[in-house]
Every structure is written in C-alpha cells, then in structure tokens.
Design an enzyme around this catalytic site. Structure first.
Site, PDB file in Angstrom:
ATOM      1  N   ARG A  85      38.592  26.281  14.780  1.00 33.41           N
ATOM      2  CA  ARG A  85      37.649  25.784  15.799  1.00 33.41           C
ATOM      3  C   ARG A  85      38.240  25.945  17.194  1.00 33.41           C
ATOM      4  NH1 ARG A  85      36.648  20.631  15.915  1.00 33.41           N
ATOM      5  NH2 ARG A  85      34.512  20.796  16.665  1.00 33.41           N
ATOM      6  N   LYS A 102      17.374  -0.409  -0.198  1.00 32.44           N
ATOM      7  CA  LYS A 102      16.517   0.057  -1.303  1.00 32.44           C
ATOM      8  C   LYS A 102      16.583   1.584  -1.416  1.00 32.44           C
ATOM      9  CE  LYS A 102      13.489   0.503  -4.547  1.00 32.44           C
ATOM     10  NZ  LYS A 102      12.286   1.209  -4.332  1.00 32.44           N
ATOM     11  N   GLU A 110      20.535   5.834  -7.950  1.00 28.68           N
ATOM     12  CA  GLU A 110      19.783   6.053  -9.202  1.00 28.68           C
ATOM     13  C   GLU A 110      19.701   7.553  -9.515  1.00 28.68           C
ATOM     14  OE1 GLU A 110      15.963   3.937  -9.151  1.00 28.68           O
ATOM     15  OE2 GLU A 110      15.038   5.786  -9.865  1.00 28.68           O
ATOM     16  N   SER A 116      12.460  -3.191  -6.228  1.00 23.83           N
ATOM     17  CA  SER A 116      12.793  -2.223  -7.271  1.00 23.83           C
ATOM     18  C   SER A 116      12.412  -2.765  -8.643  1.00 23.83           C
ATOM     19  CB  SER A 116      14.289  -1.918  -7.252  1.00 23.83           C
ATOM     20  OG  SER A 116      14.598  -1.036  -8.301  1.00 23.83           O
ATOM     21  N   VAL A 139       0.842  -1.199   0.000  1.00 27.54           N
ATOM     22  CA  VAL A 139       0.000   0.000   0.000  1.00 27.54           C
ATOM     23  C   VAL A 139       0.875   1.245   0.000  1.00 27.54           C
ATOM     24  CG1 VAL A 139      -1.895  -1.177   1.160  1.00 27.54           C
ATOM     25  CG2 VAL A 139      -0.210   0.086   2.533  1.00 27.54           C
ATOM     26  N   HIS A 151      19.824   2.458  -2.988  1.00 23.82           N
ATOM     27  CA  HIS A 151      19.679   2.121  -4.413  1.00 23.82           C
ATOM     28  C   HIS A 151      19.040   3.300  -5.150  1.00 23.82           C
ATOM     29  CE1 HIS A 151      16.901   0.987  -7.634  1.00 23.82           C
ATOM     30  NE2 HIS A 151      17.746   0.053  -7.980  1.00 23.82           N
ATOM     31  N   ASN A 152      17.975   3.834  -4.578  1.00 20.92           N
ATOM     32  CA  ASN A 152      17.300   4.964  -5.226  1.00 20.92           C
ATOM     33  C   ASN A 152      18.183   6.200  -5.252  1.00 20.92           C
ATOM     34  OD1 ASN A 152      15.183   3.148  -5.166  1.00 20.92           O
ATOM     35  ND2 ASN A 152      13.647   4.702  -4.690  1.00 20.92           N
ATOM     36  N   ASN A 207       7.582   1.364  -0.325  1.00 20.23           N
ATOM     37  CA  ASN A 207       8.806   2.168  -0.171  1.00 20.23           C
ATOM     38  C   ASN A 207       8.831   2.853   1.192  1.00 20.23           C
ATOM     39  OD1 ASN A 207      10.436   1.834  -2.373  1.00 20.23           O
ATOM     40  ND2 ASN A 207       9.415   3.425  -3.581  1.00 20.23           N
TER      41      ASN A 207
HETATM   42  P1  NBP Z   1      -0.118   3.412  -4.153  1.00 22.63           P
HETATM   43  O1  NBP Z   1       1.117   3.863  -3.468  1.00 22.63           O
HETATM   44  O2  NBP Z   1      -0.798   4.326  -5.070  1.00 22.63           O
HETATM   45  O3  NBP Z   1      -1.178   2.939  -3.025  1.00 22.63           O
HETATM   46  C1  NBP Z   1      -2.472   2.501  -3.366  1.00 22.63           C
HETATM   47  C2  NBP Z   1      -2.868   1.334  -2.514  1.00 22.63           C
HETATM   48  O4  NBP Z   1      -2.824   1.679  -1.124  1.00 22.63           O
HETATM   49  C3  NBP Z   1      -4.292   0.907  -2.800  1.00 22.63           C
HETATM   50  O5  NBP Z   1      -4.359  -0.497  -2.718  1.00 22.63           O
HETATM   51  C4  NBP Z   1      -5.051   1.575  -1.673  1.00 22.63           C
HETATM   52  O6  NBP Z   1      -6.288   0.959  -1.385  1.00 22.63           O
HETATM   53  C5  NBP Z   1      -4.104   1.370  -0.546  1.00 22.63           C
HETATM   54  N1  NBP Z   1      -4.367   2.184   0.642  1.00 22.63           N
HETATM   55  C6  NBP Z   1      -4.278   3.525   0.827  1.00 22.63           C
HETATM   56 BR1  NBP Z   1      -3.826   4.718  -0.462  1.00 22.63          BR
HETATM   57  N2  NBP Z   1      -4.600   3.920   2.058  1.00 22.63           N
HETATM   58  C7  NBP Z   1      -4.921   2.791   2.706  1.00 22.63           C
HETATM   59  C8  NBP Z   1      -5.345   2.522   4.032  1.00 22.63           C
HETATM   60  N3  NBP Z   1      -5.466   3.500   4.940  1.00 22.63           N
HETATM   61  N4  NBP Z   1      -5.614   1.242   4.371  1.00 22.63           N
HETATM   62  C9  NBP Z   1      -5.478   0.262   3.476  1.00 22.63           C
HETATM   63  N5  NBP Z   1      -5.068   0.430   2.190  1.00 22.63           N
HETATM   64  C10 NBP Z   1      -4.797   1.691   1.821  1.00 22.63           C
HETATM   65  O7  NBP Z   1       0.162   2.007  -4.922  1.00 22.63           O
HETATM   66  P2  NBP Z   1       1.393   1.548  -5.821  1.00 22.63           P
HETATM   67  O8  NBP Z   1       1.797   2.589  -6.793  1.00 22.63           O
HETATM   68  O9  NBP Z   1       1.007   0.210  -6.311  1.00 22.63           O
HETATM   69  O10 NBP Z   1       2.597   1.416  -4.795  1.00 22.63           O
HETATM   70  C11 NBP Z   1       2.533   0.548  -3.675  1.00 22.63           C
HETATM   71  C12 NBP Z   1       3.795   0.669  -2.872  1.00 22.63           C
HETATM   72  O11 NBP Z   1       4.896   0.260  -3.684  1.00 22.63           O
HETATM   73  C13 NBP Z   1       4.145   2.080  -2.408  1.00 22.63           C
HETATM   74  O12 NBP Z   1       4.721   2.011  -1.138  1.00 22.63           O
HETATM   75  C14 NBP Z   1       5.145   2.549  -3.425  1.00 22.63           C
HETATM   76  O13 NBP Z   1       5.999   3.542  -2.908  1.00 22.63           O
HETATM   77  C15 NBP Z   1       5.894   1.266  -3.704  1.00 22.63           C
HETATM   78  N6  NBP Z   1       6.581   1.201  -4.982  1.00 22.63           N
HETATM   79  C16 NBP Z   1       6.001   1.684  -6.088  1.00 22.63           C
HETATM   80  C17 NBP Z   1       6.669   1.603  -7.303  1.00 22.63           C
HETATM   81  C18 NBP Z   1       6.026   2.093  -8.545  1.00 22.63           C
HETATM   82  O14 NBP Z   1       6.691   2.068  -9.576  1.00 22.63           O
HETATM   83  N7  NBP Z   1       4.762   2.497  -8.516  1.00 22.63           N
HETATM   84  C19 NBP Z   1       7.912   1.029  -7.373  1.00 22.63           C
HETATM   85  C20 NBP Z   1       8.467   0.506  -6.230  1.00 22.63           C
HETATM   86  C21 NBP Z   1       7.782   0.603  -5.039  1.00 22.63           C
HETATM   87  P3  NBP Z   1      -7.629   1.438  -2.169  1.00 22.63           P
HETATM   88  O15 NBP Z   1      -7.593   0.722  -3.465  1.00 22.63           O
HETATM   89  O16 NBP Z   1      -8.715   0.990  -1.290  1.00 22.63           O
HETATM   90  O17 NBP Z   1      -7.546   2.931  -2.299  1.00 22.63           O
END
Ligand code: NBP
Length: 479
Positions: A448, A184, A191, A130, A76, A187-188, A104
């Site tokens: 100093r 991680k 990057e 990643s 999430v 790593h970023n 993340n």
């Molecule tokens: P998001 O970061 O956009 O989060 C959306 C998800 O979080 C949905 O499933 C949403 O549920 C849930 N959520 C939220 Br918002 N608030 C919540 C709460 N209070 N209780 C329960 N669920 C909740 O999703 P993502 O882009 O798939 O990224 C997920 C994680 O992976 C993040 O930590 C992100 O930093 C990391 N990450 C992302 C990438 C990338 O390329 N996108 C790469 C590497 C890591 P809902 O559907 O009910 O709103």
C-alpha cells in the site's frame, strides 16, 4: 367503550394473530386491527374463546379501545407497510404512547423511525421477535429496543408472553433505538452460519463416510444429547429421517439443492462490513446459499467437467464421525464469537450499551438458535462483560483446543476429496489468524505504501512512515 385493552395488535397475518392470541391467553385484553377487516373478524371467530379481544374496524376505534399509555404492536410486512401504518397511527396517539414494531425491520429504518417519533413525543420500540409462527403463539424470544423508559410499561407484558427458561423470560431491554432489531438481525445471521455448518457436517458424513441420511439422522440425534444439543440439530435429524411418500426416497434427495434467503443474513454481513467486523462464518453461509442458487454457473461448471481431485484420499488420523462433531463444535464457537463481536462493535458505535450475556440468555428458548451452548456464552460474559472474543474464555478455549486436531483433519479431508466446506475451513482460518503472532498484513502495508503512499507504522518506534520507493536508496521519511 367501557372496557379498555392493555395492548393492541395491528397486522393480523400469521405472526400478528399468534402474538395477539398469546397476549390474550396470558389474561390481557387485546385490541385487534388489520388493514382489511376480514383477518380481524376471522381471528375473533376462530379464537375469540381464548381470551378477551376488542376487534376494531378502523384505526380510530382501535386507538380509542386502548388504555394509556397506549401500546400498539405493529406486525405487518417489513418495509413501506410499516411506514404506512406508522403514518396512519402516529397522528392518533398522544405523548407517551408506544408504537412497537415487532416485524423484521432493518435496524437503520428503526433508528430513523425512532428519531422521527421521538420528536412527536411518542415512544417507538423496534422489537426483534424470533421463533416464527409457533414461537409467537407459545413463547418467542423477544429483543425490544427503543427508549428504556418505555420498557417499564411494556416489558412486563412482553415478558409474560416470552419463552421461559427456569422461569426466566427470554426478553430483555436490549438498548436504545435500533438495538433490538440489530440484535435480531445478528441472531438470524448466526442462524445462517449454524445451518451451513450443520449442512457441511451432513455432507461430509454422507460423501466421505458413506452414511445414509437415516444413519446421519441417528448421529445428529446422538449429538443432540451432548454439547451440540440445540433446536437446529434436533430438526436436522427430523429432516434427514423423512422419507418422500411419492418415491420412497430420502426427502433430502428429492429437494432441489438451492437454498433461498429472505435477506437478514445479507443485512448482517453488510452491517459487519460497515463496522469492519470479520463475520466470516456468516458471510460464508450467505455466499454458500448464493452459490447454491447460481444455476447457470453450476450447470456450466458441471457440463465443462471442472476436474476434481484425481483420487479421493481417505480420512486419516481419526474417526470421521467423532472428528466431524469436533469440527462442527469448534466452527460453531467461531461463528458465535464473530456474531457477538459484531453486537459489541455496534453497541460501541451507536452507544447502545448492550449486555452480551443477556443476549445469550434470551436466546436460550423460543428462538431458532436455542441451544445448550448459550449457557456457556452467558457464563463467559457474566465473568467478563468486555471479553474481546469468546475464544479467549476458558471454556471455549479448552473446547477449541480439544477439537482442533480433529477440525484440521476434517478440513484436510474436505479439501482432498473436493467437498466444499466453506464454513469449517473459513472458521479454522479465522482461528489461525487470531492466534498468529505475525500476519502477512505487514506485507500488505508495504504494498500500500509502495503504490499509494498510504504510510505504515513500525514495530520498533511510534509514528507514521513512508518509504520514498522511487528515490535512490529508498529512504524512509516521517509521514
Ligand atoms: P406478512 O409479512 O405477510 O404481512 C402481512 C400483513 O401486513 C397483513 O396484516 C397485511 O394486511 C399487512 N400489510 C401489508 Br402486506 N401492507 C400493508 C399496508 N400498506 N398497510 C397496512 N398493513 C399492511 O405477515 P407475517 O408473516 O405475519 O409477518 C409479519 C412480520 O413479522 C414481518 O415483518 C415478518 O418479517 C416478521 N416475522 C415473521 C416471521 C415468520 O415466521 N413469518 C418470523 C419472525 C418475524 P392485509 O391483511 O390487509 O393484507
């Protein structure tokens, strides 16, 4: 429910959905859950044929559908949402079950969460993932932390879905508690530095060399075949080749020149400041993005006509393209050396016992900084796990020695022509600082001691000393 899932994923936005599909495609039965059921339903409707999914509407159903020890991947939005999910699931789990935060998260949050859940008999694994959306589906680089014993039950599943290099998974147990998320984060940070250096190389080739974006794309494609071969160089060529359909102009010319950031680069620098590790390459790249976004200051400077050099001097002493390749390679070595030093410093500080060579190994595929170059880093640490800096490993020492004349010429040209190259120049300053026999830090110690009686050490005898600067004759006393 008769059939049980080997793993469950809660949080089925783009990353969670793809991770869940990846597990299913590898033959694992995957339990599915999302705060709002719509995403769960959608996943099963669209991709149900890819494997065996057990969708659940409630947290209770989800937990009940998992085999023991339960493995719950949380995917999430990092921050309060992660705590909300942990608070919802922890009471439903039993001793030995695992909560795996694959978002993340900041490593300090992971340390806090791990300690709290350990007290309840649960394993909390902060796992860096990643590779973005594509990586999650086809094979990410995975950096799991948390208790070592949890890796026995979890590792094989993660290794199954991770990217592979010569059949070896890009996944390893990094170390306890926040180690995975820390690695991680760095790593970023690396990057960020890599991207900044590539951007500087492009800028110099264009502004000094007068090459077109298309020609520079060709140069990057060539470089991609050599020692700079990497995902970031490859996509840079693609971006530079792109032509805007609406205007027919190079894509890079129609994009607003303000680079954004989500924060992991900044976190890396903040953590480095706390650890006292000079990650100047990462810091410069974070600041360069901040400068690019400083609209008011930039507009004010342009309208005030801040003067540049009176005449643009030519690049002298070498072929610009070849020189820039050398500068890029040498600066990249410095940035990685600094990042690895930060990992080693944190490992020591927190007792994580991270194997730096293993980090280089799991970054070779599946992640954004994947590069040929990582093989050499792995080999360097395989030879000596305690290298104080990568720059003293023979391969890197030779590479920088061979590059340094060109590197210096490039920094001179950038300064003389008024083209900002903070990555190249700060990497060179770092290199020169490391190799200096004497640094002017001695004078700083004197200052100093003068204004704050902070004391100093002498080169010729042990102990701490203070000079009585106000007293006649300025005598020295033991401090
Ligand atoms: P998001 O970061 O956009 O989060 C959306 C998800 O979080 C949905 O499933 C949403 O549920 C849930 N959520 C939220 Br918002 N608030 C919540 C709460 N209070 N209780 C329960 N669920 C909740 O999703 P993502 O882009 O798939 O990224 C997920 C994680 O992976 C993040 O930590 C992100 O930093 C990391 N990450 C992302 C990438 C990338 O390329 N996108 C790469 C590497 C890591 P809902 O559907 O009910 O709103």
């Amino acid at each position: 429910m008769s059939q049980k899932a080997q793993i469950g994923v809660t949080g089925l936005a783009v990353m969670g959905r793809n991770l869940a599909r990846n597990f299913a495609r590898h033959g694992h039965t995957v339990a599915l859950h999302n705060r709002s059921y719509g995403r769960t339903k959608e996943l099963v409707e669209e991709f149900g044929h890819e494997g065996t999914f057990l969708p659940a509407e409630t947290a209770e159903q989800f937990v009940a559908s998992l085999e023991r020890p339960r493995r719950v991947v949380i995917m999430v939005k990092a921050g309060p949402a992660t705590d909300a999910v942990i608070d919802e699931f922890a009471p439903l789990l039993e001793e030995g079950d695992m909560l795996i935060d694959a978002g993340n998260a900041h490593y300090a949050d992971t340390r806090r969460r791990e300690a709290a859940l350990k007290a309840k008999g649960l394993h909390f694994v902060g796992a860096g993932v990643s590779g973005g959306e594509e990586g999650a589906l086809h094979g990410p680089s995975i950096m799991p932390g948390g208790p070592k014993e949890s890796y026995e039950a979890l590792g094989p599943l993660l290794e199954d879905i991770a990217a592979k290099v010569d059949g070896e998974p890009c996944c390893v147990h990094v170390g306890p508690d926040g180690a995975g998320h820390f690695v991680k984060m760095v790593h970023n940070g690396i990057e960020y530095a890599d991207m900044q250096l590539i951007a500087e190389a492009y800028d110099l080739l264009r502004q000094v060399g007068g090459l077109s974006p298309e020609e520079i794309a060709g140069t990057f494609s060539e470089w991609n075949e050599g020692r700079l071969g990497s995902y970031l160089i490859e996509i840079t060529a693609e971006v530079l080749k792109q032509v805007d359909a609406a205007t027919g102009k190079p894509f890079v010319d129609i994009v607003v020149d303000r680079a954004e950031q989500k924060g992991t680069g900044r976190w890396t620098v903040q953590a480095a400041l706390d650890l006292g590790v000079p990650v100047s390459g990462i810091a410069e790249s974070v600041f360069a993005r901040a400068i690019s976004g400083g609209v008011q200051e930039r507009e004010a400077a342009v309208s005030a006509g801040l003067p540049g050099p009176s005449a643009g001097a030519d690049h002298v002493g070498g072929d610009l393209r070849a020189d820039v390749e050398q500068a890029l390679f040498a600066s990249k070595i410095v940035a990685y050396a600094q990042g690895f030093q930060q990992i080693q410093a944190a490992s020591k500080e927190y007792g994580w016992d991270i194997d730096p060579g293993a980090m280089a190994k799991i970054w070779r595929a599946g992640c954004i900084i994947r590069a040929k170059f990582l093989d050499f880093i792995k080999q360097a640490y395989d030879k000596n796990n305690e290298l104080p800096t990568l720059l003293v490993d023979q391969y890197f020492l030779d590479a920088v020695a061979g590059a340094q004349d060109a590197w210096r010429r490039v920094v001179v040209t950038a300064a003389q022509q008024g083209i900002p190259a903070p990555g190249f120049s700060s990497a060179l300053a770092y290199y020169d600082s490391l190799r200096a026999q004497r640094l002017p830090a001695a004078l700083i110690q004197g200052q100093r001691d003068f204004f704050g009686a902070h004391t100093y050490q002498r080169v010729d005898k042990p102990g701490s000393f203070h000079t009585l600067w106000a007293a006649e004759g300025r005598p020295e006393v033991d401090a």
